[in-house]
Design a protein around this motif. Structure first.
Motif, mmCIF file in Angstrom:
data_model
loop_
_atom_site.group_PDB
_atom_site.id
_atom_site.type_symbol
_atom_site.label_atom_id
_atom_site.label_comp_id
_atom_site.label_asym_id
_atom_site.label_seq_id
_atom_site.Cartn_x
_atom_site.Cartn_y
_atom_site.Cartn_z
ATOM 1 N N ARG A 152 0.831 -1.212 0.000
ATOM 2 C CA ARG A 152 0.000 0.000 0.000
ATOM 3 C C ARG A 152 0.864 1.260 0.000
ATOM 4 O O ARG A 152 0.558 2.232 -0.691
ATOM 5 C CB ARG A 152 -0.927 -0.006 1.215
ATOM 6 C CG ARG A 152 -2.074 -1.011 1.101
ATOM 7 C CD ARG A 152 -2.869 -1.093 2.382
ATOM 8 N NE ARG A 152 -4.005 -2.002 2.255
ATOM 9 C CZ ARG A 152 -4.738 -2.420 3.278
ATOM 10 N NH1 ARG A 152 -4.455 -2.007 4.516
ATOM 11 N NH2 ARG A 152 -5.750 -3.245 3.076
ATOM 12 N N GLU A 153 1.929 1.223 0.793
ATOM 13 C CA GLU A 153 2.826 2.384 0.839
ATOM 14 C C GLU A 153 3.498 2.603 -0.512
ATOM 15 O O GLU A 153 3.664 3.747 -0.953
ATOM 16 C CB GLU A 153 3.875 2.182 1.935
ATOM 17 C CG GLU A 153 3.305 2.278 3.345
ATOM 18 C CD GLU A 153 4.334 1.955 4.413
ATOM 19 O OE1 GLU A 153 5.484 1.609 4.032
ATOM 20 O OE2 GLU A 153 4.002 2.047 5.609
ATOM 21 N N ALA A 154 3.881 1.492 -1.155
ATOM 22 C CA ALA A 154 4.501 1.603 -2.479
ATOM 23 C C ALA A 154 3.512 2.168 -3.495
ATOM 24 O O ALA A 154 3.873 3.008 -4.329
ATOM 25 C CB ALA A 154 5.004 0.235 -2.939
ATOM 26 N N GLN A 155 2.253 1.722 -3.395
ATOM 27 C CA GLN A 155 1.222 2.231 -4.299
ATOM 28 C C GLN A 155 0.954 3.712 -4.052
ATOM 29 O O GLN A 155 0.755 4.486 -4.992
ATOM 30 C CB GLN A 155 -0.078 1.433 -4.122
ATOM 31 C CG GLN A 155 -0.012 0.006 -4.640
ATOM 32 C CD GLN A 155 0.193 -0.045 -6.140
ATOM 33 O OE1 GLN A 155 1.305 -0.281 -6.609
ATOM 34 N NE2 GLN A 155 -0.850 0.183 -6.902
ATOM 35 N N GLU A 156 0.953 4.090 -2.771
ATOM 36 C CA GLU A 156 0.726 5.496 -2.418
ATOM 37 C C GLU A 156 1.867 6.372 -2.933
ATOM 38 O O GLU A 156 1.645 7.472 -3.450
ATOM 39 C CB GLU A 156 0.606 5.632 -0.899
ATOM 40 C CG GLU A 156 0.212 7.017 -0.427
ATOM 41 C CD GLU A 156 -1.167 7.439 -0.873
ATOM 42 O OE1 GLU A 156 -1.391 8.658 -1.022
ATOM 43 O OE2 GLU A 156 -2.023 6.551 -1.090
ATOM 44 N N GLU A 157 3.093 5.860 -2.797
ATOM 45 C CA GLU A 157 4.253 6.601 -3.292
ATOM 46 C C GLU A 157 4.200 6.725 -4.813
ATOM 47 O O GLU A 157 4.519 7.788 -5.372
ATOM 48 C CB GLU A 157 5.536 5.876 -2.872
ATOM 49 C CG GLU A 157 6.815 6.585 -3.270
ATOM 50 C CD GLU A 157 6.977 7.941 -2.618
ATOM 51 O OE1 GLU A 157 7.658 8.802 -3.216
ATOM 52 O OE2 GLU A 157 6.419 8.149 -1.519
ATOM 53 N N LYS A 158 3.786 5.655 -5.463
ATOM 54 C CA LYS A 158 3.645 5.678 -6.921
ATOM 55 C C LYS A 158 2.589 6.692 -7.344
ATOM 56 O O LYS A 158 2.774 7.435 -8.322
ATOM 57 C CB LYS A 158 3.259 4.282 -7.409
ATOM 58 C CG LYS A 158 3.146 4.159 -8.917
ATOM 59 C CD LYS A 158 2.790 2.734 -9.312
ATOM 60 C CE LYS A 158 2.645 2.601 -10.825
ATOM 61 N NZ LYS A 158 2.283 1.209 -11.210
ATOM 62 N N LYS A 159 1.495 6.740 -6.581
ATOM 63 C CA LYS A 159 0.424 7.697 -6.869
ATOM 64 C C LYS A 159 0.918 9.128 -6.702
ATOM 65 O O LYS A 159 0.622 10.006 -7.521
ATOM 66 C CB LYS A 159 -0.759 7.434 -5.937
ATOM 67 C CG LYS A 159 -1.936 8.362 -6.160
ATOM 68 C CD LYS A 159 -3.053 8.064 -5.170
ATOM 69 C CE LYS A 159 -4.212 9.040 -5.331
ATOM 70 N NZ LYS A 159 -5.280 8.783 -4.326
ATOM 71 N N LYS A 160 1.699 9.364 -5.631
ATOM 72 C CA LYS A 160 2.231 10.706 -5.387
ATOM 73 C C LYS A 160 3.161 11.139 -6.518
ATOM 74 O O LYS A 160 3.103 12.276 -6.981
ATOM 75 C CB LYS A 160 2.979 10.741 -4.052
ATOM 76 C CG LYS A 160 2.074 10.713 -2.834
ATOM 77 C CD LYS A 160 2.892 10.772 -1.553
ATOM 78 C CE LYS A 160 1.989 10.729 -0.322
ATOM 79 N NZ LYS A 160 2.774 10.740 0.933
ATOM 80 N N ARG A 161 4.034 10.201 -6.935
ATOM 81 C CA ARG A 161 4.954 10.534 -8.030
ATOM 82 C C ARG A 161 4.191 10.844 -9.309
ATOM 83 O O ARG A 161 4.554 11.754 -10.062
ATOM 84 C CB ARG A 161 5.928 9.377 -8.265
ATOM 85 C CG ARG A 161 6.975 9.215 -7.174
ATOM 86 C CD ARG A 161 8.143 8.368 -7.667
ATOM 87 N NE ARG A 161 7.714 7.044 -8.077
ATOM 88 C CZ ARG A 161 7.681 5.990 -7.278
ATOM 89 N NH1 ARG A 161 8.052 6.102 -6.014
ATOM 90 N NH2 ARG A 161 7.292 4.810 -7.736
ATOM 91 N N LYS A 162 3.127 10.085 -9.534
ATOM 92 C CA LYS A 162 2.305 10.311 -10.725
ATOM 93 C C LYS A 162 1.630 11.679 -10.665
ATOM 94 O O LYS A 162 1.577 12.403 -11.663
ATOM 95 C CB LYS A 162 1.251 9.206 -10.833
ATOM 96 C CG LYS A 162 0.474 9.210 -12.132
ATOM 97 C CD LYS A 162 -0.453 8.010 -12.204
ATOM 98 C CE LYS A 162 -1.232 8.003 -13.522
ATOM 99 N NZ LYS A 162 -2.154 6.838 -13.593
ATOM 100 N N GLU A 163 1.121 12.031 -9.474
ATOM 101 C CA GLU A 163 0.471 13.333 -9.306
ATOM 102 C C GLU A 163 1.481 14.469 -9.466
ATOM 103 O O GLU A 163 1.168 15.510 -10.052
ATOM 104 C CB GLU A 163 -0.194 13.402 -7.928
ATOM 105 C CG GLU A 163 -1.425 12.512 -7.801
ATOM 106 C CD GLU A 163 -1.979 12.479 -6.387
ATOM 107 O OE1 GLU A 163 -1.281 12.990 -5.470
ATOM 108 O OE2 GLU A 163 -3.089 11.948 -6.192
#
Length: 240
Positions: A80-91
């Motif tokens: 989940r943390e990796a997905q959240e970090e990926k989402k942040k980078r995408k944003e």
């Protein structure tokens, strides 16, 4: 008797364990088999617990309940943390792209404004040196826009228009006093219409430069000092 059916490998416990589909079935198993298992093995299950890894319930002979995240929970949390970090980078990347697009929009608007000013200057027989300087700056803005896909289809038309303006500027006479007066009128017009400050500041600087370099010019309508005063007042108005 210790059952042999419904045994699955549990990645959490890293061994085979009985898997129950509900807590009730696990508790019933303990209730009805506890004594028999204890007699056969010397130990017996005393409680049930839910296993996220197996998506069911197990029983255990350990009475200790550890309030610690399981291996599966830690893996899920890490995912989940990796997905959240990926989402942040995408944003963040999307925000950077949007900022870049916004800057291009502003640059495109400024370029069109510069082209309009240059056209007006040529029509009014403005200062040749200043107009050529404005055209050179417009070419620089054009070069930056040329790298953006959104403006590629207009690149050829803009380039032709800038070259036409450059040719028109080359045909202008070199009457320094008249040209400077026209530039001052243009600055006043741009200030009145609240045009781009950077563009106005650039024209003021170029006009002041043209005034400083006109050493052999005989000024008739205004003295050189009066023209410098006009430019200084316009600069003060711009900075307000």
């Amino acid at each position: 008797m210790k059952p042999s059916k419904s045994r699955y490998y549990c990645p959490e416990a890293q061994r085979h364990k009985i898997l129950f589909e509900s807590e009730k079935k696990a508790e019933d198993f303990i209730r009805y088999n506890n004594e028999e298992i204890r007699k056969a093995t010397g130990y017996a299950p005393v409680r049930s617990y839910q296993c996220i890894a197996c998506d069911g319930w197990h029983v255990t002979s350990s009475s200790e309940v550890r309030d610690l995240p399981s291996k599966t929970e830690m893996v899920i949390q890490a995912f989940r943390e990796a997905q959240e970090e990926k989402k942040k980078r995408k944003e963040q990347a999307a925000a950077v792209r949007q900022e870049w697009r916004d800057r291009l929009e502003v640059a495109a608007a400024n370029l069109q404004m510069q082209i309009d000013v240059i056209k007006e200057q040529i029509d009014n027989k403005g200062d040749k040196t200043i107009i050529i300087s404005l055209i050179e700056e417009a070419f620089q803005v054009f070069a930056r826009l040329g790298k953006a896909a959104k403006f590629r289809k207009h690149k050829r038309d803009l380039e032709r228009e800038l070259y036409r303006l450059e040719f028109g500027a080359e045909q202008l006479p070199d009457d320094a006093e008249s040209n400077i007066l026209i530039q001052i009128q243009t600055i006043e017009y741009l200030l009145e219409n609240k045009s781009d400050k950077a563009l106005i500041h650039h024209i003021i600087n170029e006009t002041a430069k043209a005034l400083r370099t006109s050493r052999n010019t005989v000024f008739v309508k205004y003295s050189k000092a009066q023209l410098e005063g006009k430019l200084n007042r316009l600069l003060s108005l711009l900075q307000q």
